[in-house]
Scaffold this active site. Structure first.
Site, short mmCIF file in Angstrom:
data_model
loop_
_atom_site.label_atom_id
_atom_site.label_comp_id
_atom_site.label_asym_id
_atom_site.label_seq_id
_atom_site.Cartn_x
_atom_site.Cartn_y
_atom_site.Cartn_z
N LYS A 1 -4.27 10.79 12.97
CA LYS A 1 -4.43 9.83 14.07
C LYS A 1 -3.41 8.71 13.93
CE LYS A 1 -8.52 11.38 15.67
NZ LYS A 1 -8.49 12.82 15.35
N LYS B 1 -8.20 6.03 20.92
CA LYS B 1 -9.66 5.82 20.89
C LYS B 1 -10.06 4.97 19.69
CE LYS B 1 -10.58 8.64 17.37
NZ LYS B 1 -11.55 8.98 16.37
N GLN C 1 -7.85 3.17 10.60
CA GLN C 1 -6.73 3.53 11.47
C GLN C 1 -6.60 2.59 12.67
OE1 GLN C 1 -4.67 6.04 10.62
NE2 GLN C 1 -5.92 6.28 8.79
N PHE D 1 0.69 7.65 4.91
CA PHE D 1 1.23 8.42 3.77
C PHE D 1 2.10 9.60 4.22
CE2 PHE D 1 -3.09 6.91 2.24
CZ PHE D 1 -2.58 5.77 1.64
N PHE E 1 -3.95 13.96 -3.44
CA PHE E 1 -3.30 12.81 -4.06
C PHE E 1 -4.12 12.49 -5.32
CE2 PHE E 1 -3.06 8.15 -4.54
CZ PHE E 1 -1.70 8.03 -4.75
N ARG F 1 -15.86 4.86 11.17
CA ARG F 1 -15.46 3.75 10.30
C ARG F 1 -14.82 2.57 11.05
NH1 ARG F 1 -10.64 7.26 7.36
NH2 ARG F 1 -11.95 9.02 7.75
N1 LIG Z 1 -12.85 11.09 8.60
C1 LIG Z 1 -13.05 11.45 9.84
O1 LIG Z 1 -14.19 11.49 10.31
C2 LIG Z 1 -11.89 11.86 10.68
C3 LIG Z 1 -12.14 12.64 11.78
C4 LIG Z 1 -11.09 13.03 12.57
C5 LIG Z 1 -9.81 12.63 12.24
N2 LIG Z 1 -9.57 11.87 11.15
C6 LIG Z 1 -8.17 11.51 10.84
O2 LIG Z 1 -7.70 12.41 9.88
C7 LIG Z 1 -6.69 11.77 9.07
C8 LIG Z 1 -7.07 11.91 7.62
O3 LIG Z 1 -8.29 11.24 7.42
P1 LIG Z 1 -9.25 11.54 6.18
O4 LIG Z 1 -10.61 11.12 6.64
O5 LIG Z 1 -9.06 12.91 5.71
O6 LIG Z 1 -8.67 10.59 5.05
P2 LIG Z 1 -9.35 9.29 4.35
O7 LIG Z 1 -9.36 8.11 5.21
O8 LIG Z 1 -10.60 9.73 3.72
O9 LIG Z 1 -8.15 8.91 3.36
C9 LIG Z 1 -8.10 8.92 2.10
C10 LIG Z 1 -7.00 9.91 1.71
O10 LIG Z 1 -5.79 9.22 1.46
C11 LIG Z 1 -5.30 9.64 0.19
N3 LIG Z 1 -4.47 8.61 -0.41
C12 LIG Z 1 -4.84 7.41 -0.90
N4 LIG Z 1 -3.77 6.74 -1.38
C13 LIG Z 1 -2.70 7.55 -1.18
C14 LIG Z 1 -1.32 7.43 -1.44
N5 LIG Z 1 -0.81 6.33 -1.98
N6 LIG Z 1 -0.51 8.45 -1.08
C15 LIG Z 1 -1.01 9.55 -0.50
N7 LIG Z 1 -2.30 9.73 -0.23
C16 LIG Z 1 -3.14 8.73 -0.55
C17 LIG Z 1 -6.54 9.90 -0.61
O11 LIG Z 1 -6.26 10.73 -1.69
C18 LIG Z 1 -7.41 10.60 0.42
O12 LIG Z 1 -7.10 11.97 0.49
C19 LIG Z 1 -6.62 10.32 9.54
O13 LIG Z 1 -5.56 10.18 10.46
C20 LIG Z 1 -7.94 10.13 10.25
O14 LIG Z 1 -7.89 9.13 11.25
C21 LIG Z 1 -10.59 11.49 10.35
#
Ligand SMILES: NC(=O)c1ccc[n+]([C@@H]2O[C@H](COP(=O)([O-])OP(=O)(O)OC[C@H]3O[C@@H](n4cnc5c(N)ncnc54)[C@H](O)[C@@H]3O)[C@@H](O)[C@H]2O)c1
Length: 402
Positions: free
Chosen positions: A178, A264, A358, A155, A99, A329
């Site tokens: 998630k 969780k 989340q 998103f 994005f 977080r």
């Molecule tokens: N970070 C972790 O440790 C972790 C671990 C396991 C699972 N997850 C899950 O994985 C999924 C993705 O998490 P993440 O950590 O990669 O993302 P993140 O929370 O870092 O999210 C930010 C992302 O959202 C995008 N974004 C912001 N505004 C936007 C818009 N208007 N339209 C589209 N995209 C937009 C950003 O470009 C970025 O890629 C989530 O469901 C999260 O719960 C995260």
């Protein structure tokens, strides 16, 4: 009569010449032996060391859809593994949908494609050179047969709008997202949403995986849940993600893996509230136990195919719940919610550098669903988290009535 005589006759020289090739094709297409998924997985992993078949099978082309903290960490692994398993995957290029945003006057995609670092969401940790940042989502998925969805759930709908009609024939997907999708008294996991919208099979990956720790190659485990009779897809995802420091286990349970990953985060919010209140380890352990019980009851009450072993034997179950209640977080911001009195949207902006929360959203979705089903009373911890986060209930009522 003629068919019986032809079946006993010796094959013609022309037929004989292609028999070895036919046998190889048959062996390639044969269903796997009915052993455990883990054994199958090991067999599949070692197969890359065997001489490659002369059959020119089409390779899977991977696209990563999402480039946040977890998206970047998983793109790093995928970029390395497509090279390691270049007999299975197209290895020269792994499109990463980003994005687009501006960082110090430069496009994030340009920064990633020149420095190979996602400076905003996974600073300091390089991606491999074959990971290519692409701002146009339809272009990123063009021709891809292995779609990895890893973005904050809010998103997804818009992303699917843009992807629909651009998916390659024979594609399959995996959701690392998630959360739950709730409409009144209906609830779905996001693997279902992707599957329904794109008409392709969708697995799920979830586990005790704080992204920065995985990216730093600290030993971690995760779980891939695959669909009924789709072990082959589970094995493919295992090949894409497993490394010596990131162990991938397989289970035929997309619902259980996804729901444990979603719920969780609600429990992690409760753990953070408890930390903010200074309640200590006994209380936090009690919250984890009650949270796991509510998670299990919720899964078994509302989803028919969840496997009981997902809760205790898989990383997606108890291990992810523990890691999220200790770090992550959702816990961190919930603690600050109590200690600073600031609302969650402000804390998200101030504390997370663009990453998205989340747990509080899932708490609201779960609350709305349980209310519509008239089942709130059976899930007191989930309900309490909702009222504290969204309804102004005092945080120090957290443990009342549990
Ligand atoms: N970070 C972790 O440790 C972790 C671990 C396991 C699972 N997850 C899950 O994985 C999924 C993705 O998490 P993440 O950590 O990669 O993302 P993140 O929370 O870092 O999210 C930010 C992302 O959202 C995008 N974004 C912001 N505004 C936007 C818009 N208007 N339209 C589209 N995209 C937009 C950003 O470009 C970025 O890629 C989530 O469901 C999260 O719960 C995260």
């Amino acid at each position: 009569m003629s068919s019986s005589s032809s079946s006993t006759a010796a094959p013609s020289p022309a037929i004989q010449s292609i028999l070895p090739r036919l046998a190889a094709v048959r062996a390639h297409l044969a269903p796997p032996n009915p052993t455990t998924a883990r054994n199958l997985a090991s067999a599949a992993l070692t197969s890359s060391t065997k001489p490659t078949s002369t059959i020119n099978m089409a390779k899977d082309k991977v696209a990563i859809i999402g480039s946040g903290n977890w998206g970047s960490a998983i793109a790093r692994i995928a970029g390395q593994n497509v090279v390691k398993h270049s007999d299975v995957f197209e290895s020269s290029r792994v499109p990463l949908w980003v994005f687009e945003e501006m960082i110090d006057g430069k496009k994030l995609t340009d920064i990633i494609n020149t420095t190979h670092i996602n400076v905003k969401y996974l600073p300091d940790i390089p991606l491999s050179d074959n990971v290519v940042a692409i701002p146009d989502i339809a272009k990123a998925v063009e021709g891809a047969t292995a779609l990895v969805f890893v973005m904050p759930h809010q998103f997804l709908a818009k992303a699917l709008d843009a992807i629909e009609g651009h998916v390659a024939p024979g594609a399959k997907a995996i959701s690392l997202i998630k959360g739950v999708d709730v409409h009144g008294s209906d609830i779905h996991i996001f693997a279902d949403v992707i599957e329904k919208r794109l008409g392709i099979s969708c697995s799920a990956l979830s586990g005790a995986n704080i992204a920065s720790e995985v990216a730093l190659e600290r030993f971690s485990e995760t779980t891939v849940g695959y669909r009924k009779d789709k072990e082959d897809e589970g094995l493919l995802w295992q090949k894409l993600f497993e490394t010596p420091k990131f162990r991938v286990q397989l289970i035929e349970d997309v619902d259980g893996v996804s729901l444990c990953g979603a719920l969780k985060n609600v429990v992690a919010v409760a753990a953070g509230l408890s930390d903010g209140l200074g309640y200590g380890n006994n209380t936090k352990s009690a919250i984890m136990r009650i949270g796991l019980l509510e998670t299990k009851n919720f899964c078994l009450e509302f989803f028919n195919d969840v496997k009981p072993e997902t809760f205790l034997q898989e990383s997606a179950g108890v291990a992810d719940l523990i890691t999220s209640c200790l770090g992550g977080r959702n816990r961190k911001t919930a603690e600050a919610f109590v200690t600073t009195g600031k609302p969650f949207d402000v804390l998200e902006r101030e504390m997370l550098g663009g990453q998205k929360l989340q747990g509080i959203h899932t708490a609201m979705d779960v609350h709305n669903f349980l209310k519509a089903r008239n089942r709130l009373g059976a899930y007191p911890l989930f309900d309490k988290v909702y009222h504290i986060c969204w309804d102004g209930l005092a945080a120090d009522t957290l443990t009342d009535g549990l």
